[in-house]
Design an enzyme around this catalytic site. Structure first.
Site, short mmCIF file in Angstrom:
data_model
loop_
_atom_site.label_atom_id
_atom_site.label_comp_id
_atom_site.label_asym_id
_atom_site.label_seq_id
_atom_site.Cartn_x
_atom_site.Cartn_y
_atom_site.Cartn_z
CB ALA A 241 -0.90 0.01 1.23
CG ASP A 242 0.43 4.18 -3.21
OD1 ASP A 242 -0.63 4.42 -2.61
OD2 ASP A 242 0.52 4.18 -4.46
CB SER A 243 1.35 7.70 1.13
OG SER A 243 1.64 8.31 -0.10
CG ASP B 118 -3.00 2.33 -2.99
OD1 ASP B 118 -3.77 2.91 -3.78
OD2 ASP B 118 -2.06 1.59 -3.36
CG PHE B 119 -2.50 3.57 4.86
CD1 PHE B 119 -2.88 2.30 5.24
CD2 PHE B 119 -2.35 4.54 5.83
CE1 PHE B 119 -3.11 1.99 6.58
CE2 PHE B 119 -2.58 4.24 7.16
CZ PHE B 119 -2.96 2.97 7.54
#
Length: 80
Positions: A37-39, A41-42
């Site tokens: 999860a990239d930032s 997505d998170f």
């Protein structure tokens, strides 16, 4: 809402958000390590959690959520 219900709702969110087979989601699943999860997505996931549980999650609190278990514990501690 009990812990199992919270877990199931979070697992459903993770399955939808990260396109993961729902049956493979466990409490130990790590958002960054296991889901890549990239930032962005998170952040989207956290916003979905806020909507689902009618809770406010500060950036500081969100940074502490690494696993499904931690997300469940957070929701359980902050239910209204």
């Amino acid at each position: 809402m009990d812990k199992d219900e919270v877990f199931n709702k979070i697992a459903d969110l993770v399955a939808d958000q990260f396109d993961v087979d729902r049956s493979k989601i466990t409490g130990d699943l790590n958002f960054k390590n296991d889901l890549d999860a990239d930032s962005i997505d998170f952040v989207e996931f956290v916003l979905d959690m806020e909507d689902t549980f009618n809770a406010e999650i500060s950036d500081e609190d969100a940074e502490k959520l690494n696993t499904i278990h931690e997300a469940v514990d957070f929701v359980m501690a902050h239910q209204k």
